[in-house]
Scaffold this motif. Sequence first.
Motif, PDB file in Angstrom:
ATOM      1  N   TRP A 122      58.398  46.067  28.822  1.00  0.00           N
ATOM      2  CA  TRP A 122      57.434  46.618  29.766  1.00  0.00           C
ATOM      3  C   TRP A 122      56.503  47.549  29.008  1.00  0.00           C
ATOM      4  CZ3 TRP A 122      56.054  44.802  34.183  1.00  0.00           C
ATOM      5  CH2 TRP A 122      55.229  45.552  35.029  1.00  0.00           C
ATOM      6  N   PRO A 123      55.185  47.403  29.200  1.00  0.00           N
ATOM      7  CA  PRO A 123      54.216  48.150  28.382  1.00  0.00           C
ATOM      8  C   PRO A 123      54.268  49.663  28.561  1.00  0.00           C
ATOM      9  CG  PRO A 123      53.119  47.002  30.191  1.00  0.00           C
ATOM     10  CD  PRO A 123      54.510  46.500  30.149  1.00  0.00           C
ATOM     11  N   ASN A 124      54.622  50.130  29.755  1.00  0.00           N
ATOM     12  CA  ASN A 124      54.650  51.566  30.015  1.00  0.00           C
ATOM     13  C   ASN A 124      56.059  52.002  30.390  1.00  0.00           C
ATOM     14  OD1 ASN A 124      54.341  54.204  30.839  1.00  0.00           O
ATOM     15  ND2 ASN A 124      52.522  53.823  32.088  1.00  0.00           N
ATOM     16  N   PRO A 125      56.810  52.584  29.466  1.00  0.00           N
ATOM     17  CA  PRO A 125      58.203  52.974  29.735  1.00  0.00           C
ATOM     18  C   PRO A 125      58.360  53.912  30.922  1.00  0.00           C
ATOM     19  CG  PRO A 125      57.700  53.135  27.392  1.00  0.00           C
ATOM     20  CD  PRO A 125      56.397  52.899  28.086  1.00  0.00           C
ATOM     21  N   LYS A 126      57.336  54.705  31.219  1.00  0.00           N
ATOM     22  CA  LYS A 126      57.424  55.648  32.333  1.00  0.00           C
ATOM     23  C   LYS A 126      57.469  54.935  33.685  1.00  0.00           C
ATOM     24  CE  LYS A 126      55.164  59.550  30.019  1.00  0.00           C
ATOM     25  NZ  LYS A 126      54.021  60.506  30.055  1.00  0.00           N
ATOM     26  N   GLU A 127      56.942  53.707  33.724  1.00  0.00           N
ATOM     27  CA  GLU A 127      56.923  52.942  34.977  1.00  0.00           C
ATOM     28  C   GLU A 127      58.245  52.215  35.230  1.00  0.00           C
ATOM     29  OE1 GLU A 127      52.143  51.903  35.264  1.00  0.00           O
ATOM     30  OE2 GLU A 127      53.551  50.368  34.586  1.00  0.00           O
ATOM     31  N   LEU A 128      58.979  51.937  34.164  1.00  0.00           N
ATOM     32  CA  LEU A 128      60.262  51.249  34.287  1.00  0.00           C
ATOM     33  C   LEU A 128      61.331  52.295  34.586  1.00  0.00           C
ATOM     34  CD1 LEU A 128      61.721  48.534  34.144  1.00  0.00           C
ATOM     35  CD2 LEU A 128      62.029  48.904  31.681  1.00  0.00           C
ATOM     36  N   ILE A 131      60.695  49.182  39.300  1.00  0.00           N
ATOM     37  CA  ILE A 131      59.424  49.501  38.645  1.00  0.00           C
ATOM     38  C   ILE A 131      58.530  50.231  39.638  1.00  0.00           C
ATOM     39  CG2 ILE A 131      57.292  48.528  37.685  1.00  0.00           C
ATOM     40  CD1 ILE A 131      58.963  46.335  36.417  1.00  0.00           C
ATOM     41  N   GLU A 132      57.922  51.282  39.169  1.00  0.00           N
ATOM     42  CA  GLU A 132      56.991  52.075  39.974  1.00  0.00           C
ATOM     43  C   GLU A 132      55.725  52.272  39.159  1.00  0.00           C
ATOM     44  OE1 GLU A 132      57.078  56.684  40.771  1.00  0.00           O
ATOM     45  OE2 GLU A 132      58.459  55.713  42.162  1.00  0.00           O
ATOM     46  N   PRO A 166      59.471  37.640  40.940  1.00  0.00           N
ATOM     47  CA  PRO A 166      58.985  39.025  40.878  1.00  0.00           C
ATOM     48  C   PRO A 166      57.466  39.084  40.870  1.00  0.00           C
ATOM     49  CG  PRO A 166      59.684  38.315  38.694  1.00  0.00           C
ATOM     50  CD  PRO A 166      60.038  37.203  39.643  1.00  0.00           C
ATOM     51  N   ILE A 167      56.941  40.125  41.473  1.00  0.00           N
ATOM     52  CA  ILE A 167      55.529  40.427  41.267  1.00  0.00           C
ATOM     53  C   ILE A 167      55.391  41.169  39.943  1.00  0.00           C
ATOM     54  CG2 ILE A 167      53.584  41.817  42.096  1.00  0.00           C
ATOM     55  CD1 ILE A 167      54.339  41.075  44.923  1.00  0.00           C
ATOM     56  N   LYS A 168      56.275  42.160  39.757  1.00  0.00           N
ATOM     57  CA  LYS A 168      56.286  42.902  38.490  1.00  0.00           C
ATOM     58  C   LYS A 168      57.723  43.019  38.003  1.00  0.00           C
ATOM     59  CE  LYS A 168      52.054  45.433  39.487  1.00  0.00           C
ATOM     60  NZ  LYS A 168      51.311  46.717  39.437  1.00  0.00           N
ATOM     61  N   SER A 169      57.952  42.605  36.765  1.00  0.00           N
ATOM     62  CA  SER A 169      59.299  42.632  36.208  1.00  0.00           C
ATOM     63  C   SER A 169      59.243  42.782  34.699  1.00  0.00           C
ATOM     64  CB  SER A 169      60.055  41.340  36.560  1.00  0.00           C
ATOM     65  OG  SER A 169      61.296  41.271  35.876  1.00  0.00           O
ATOM     66  N   ALA A 170      60.241  43.488  34.160  1.00  0.00           N
ATOM     67  CA  ALA A 170      60.356  43.665  32.713  1.00  0.00           C
ATOM     68  C   ALA A 170      61.352  42.688  32.112  1.00  0.00           C
ATOM     69  CB  ALA A 170      60.786  45.100  32.402  1.00  0.00           C
ATOM     70  N   GLY A 171      61.869  41.768  32.919  1.00  0.00           N
ATOM     71  CA  GLY A 171      62.883  40.829  32.464  1.00  0.00           C
ATOM     72  C   GLY A 171      62.309  39.640  31.719  1.00  0.00           C
ATOM     73  N   GLN A 214      57.270  49.925  45.663  1.00  0.00           N
ATOM     74  CA  GLN A 214      58.377  49.891  44.716  1.00  0.00           C
ATOM     75  C   GLN A 214      58.737  48.428  44.474  1.00  0.00           C
ATOM     76  OE1 GLN A 214      60.134  52.615  43.219  1.00  0.00           O
ATOM     77  NE2 GLN A 214      58.383  53.792  44.002  1.00  0.00           N
ATOM     78  N   PHE A 215      58.830  48.034  43.198  1.00  0.00           N
ATOM     79  CA  PHE A 215      59.168  46.660  42.837  1.00  0.00           C
ATOM     80  C   PHE A 215      60.624  46.630  42.363  1.00  0.00           C
ATOM     81  CE2 PHE A 215      54.615  47.224  42.294  1.00  0.00           C
ATOM     82  CZ  PHE A 215      54.116  46.170  43.049  1.00  0.00           C
ATOM     83  N   LEU A 216      61.475  45.968  43.154  1.00  0.00           N
ATOM     84  CA  LEU A 216      62.915  45.989  42.925  1.00  0.00           C
ATOM     85  C   LEU A 216      63.423  44.586  42.637  1.00  0.00           C
ATOM     86  CD1 LEU A 216      63.816  48.216  46.013  1.00  0.00           C
ATOM     87  CD2 LEU A 216      63.313  48.992  43.695  1.00  0.00           C
ATOM     88  N   THR A 217      64.209  44.442  41.591  1.00  0.00           N
ATOM     89  CA  THR A 217      64.802  43.158  41.234  1.00  0.00           C
ATOM     90  C   THR A 217      66.309  43.219  41.423  1.00  0.00           C
ATOM     91  OG1 THR A 217      63.080  42.615  39.613  1.00  0.00           O
ATOM     92  CG2 THR A 217      65.183  41.478  39.381  1.00  0.00           C
ATOM     93  N   SER A 218      66.841  42.245  42.173  1.00  0.00           N
ATOM     94  CA  SER A 218      68.287  42.087  42.317  1.00  0.00           C
ATOM     95  C   SER A 218      68.616  40.622  42.049  1.00  0.00           C
ATOM     96  CB  SER A 218      68.752  42.509  43.714  1.00  0.00           C
ATOM     97  OG  SER A 218      70.155  42.421  43.816  1.00  0.00           O
ATOM     98  N   GLY A 219      68.746  40.295  40.763  1.00  0.00           N
ATOM     99  CA  GLY A 219      69.021  38.923  40.352  1.00  0.00           C
ATOM    100  C   GLY A 219      70.273  38.821  39.500  1.00  0.00           C
ATOM    101  N   GLY A 220      71.208  39.750  39.726  1.00  0.00           N
ATOM    102  CA  GLY A 220      72.416  39.805  38.900  1.00  0.00           C
ATOM    103  C   GLY A 220      73.656  39.263  39.573  1.00  0.00           C
TER     104      GLY A 220
END
Length: 326
Positions: free
Chosen positions: A276-282, A251-252, A211-216, A259-265
């Motif tokens: 993630w520091p800013n809940p509005k972005e998640l 994440i936006e 990921p470039i940006k991820s809350a995981g 748009q940063f999208l994670t599909s690792g499931g």
Amino acid sequence: MAVVWNKHLVLGLVLGFCLVFSLGELERFVESPKADGSLAFLVVGDWGRRGNYNQTEVARQMGIIGEKLDINFVVSTGDNFYEDGLTGVDDPAFKESFVNIYTHSGLQKQWYNVLGNHDYRGNVEAQLSPILKKVDSRWLCLRSFVVNAEIVELFFVDTTPFVDEYFREPKAYDWSGVLPRKPYLSNLLKDVDLALKESRAKWKIVIGHHPIKSAGEHGSTAELIAQLLPIIQANNVDLYINGHDHCLERIETSDSPIQFLTSGGGSKSWRGDVSWPNPKELKFYYDGQGFMTVQVTEAEIDVVFYDIEGRVLHQWSTAKPLFSII
């Protein structure tokens, strides 16, 4: 003295020039959109566990949704075979984790795969070998490449060599084809930048394992933020799609139009690991198994995340005008 040109010598020189001229360019593949000009594909990552950790259940729902949408192809965001990639082209894990799992009729389409860090722990050349395509014609895995589908181009990037920590234990990874690392990364970034600049597609999507940006659990990748993100932002990329974190998320951020999208499931997931520091972005986070779909028309992209029962978890779409004013 007259010079006599041998036709074989001339042909060799021409081919040699073409080879030199094409060195460094990303290999390209072509996908034709449907009759109405649209395109649909599935995205799954971090899946290769011989059917365990709900991999089989995810595969079944992928097949059902894939058939319903009449997908053009499947994208894998890497970590195709756990824990340590493939040992060789005859490794039974290829059949046990891929061929024998994704059997649904809706998944009998081309698979475009990138390498993840766990794939680099095995024999990398095995996954890249055309021999595997003879075992299962759906399989295509390269380090970095481009898929051109007219209205959209997908740029697959080999992200594992960017991550510094993997080089602190070099014996654990197969770096053949990567070392020396510095010129490898430099050339790769130039190739990606050039391919993006040359693209005339309405939509641009970049795909990598990390990921470039991820809350995981793994979180954002500093090396990609520093080296890859500036390039894809400068070239008007619409989506960056990755795996690595065993979750589904979107994440936006206010500082990037991407748009940063994670599909690792695709199999094993990590419960409760989110920060993630800013809940509005998640905009969306799901710490279970699942996958995502992407549907593209000239005017719009639609993204949908699904769980292992085929339930819609999250939807997002964006549009562009059909005609731009110059």
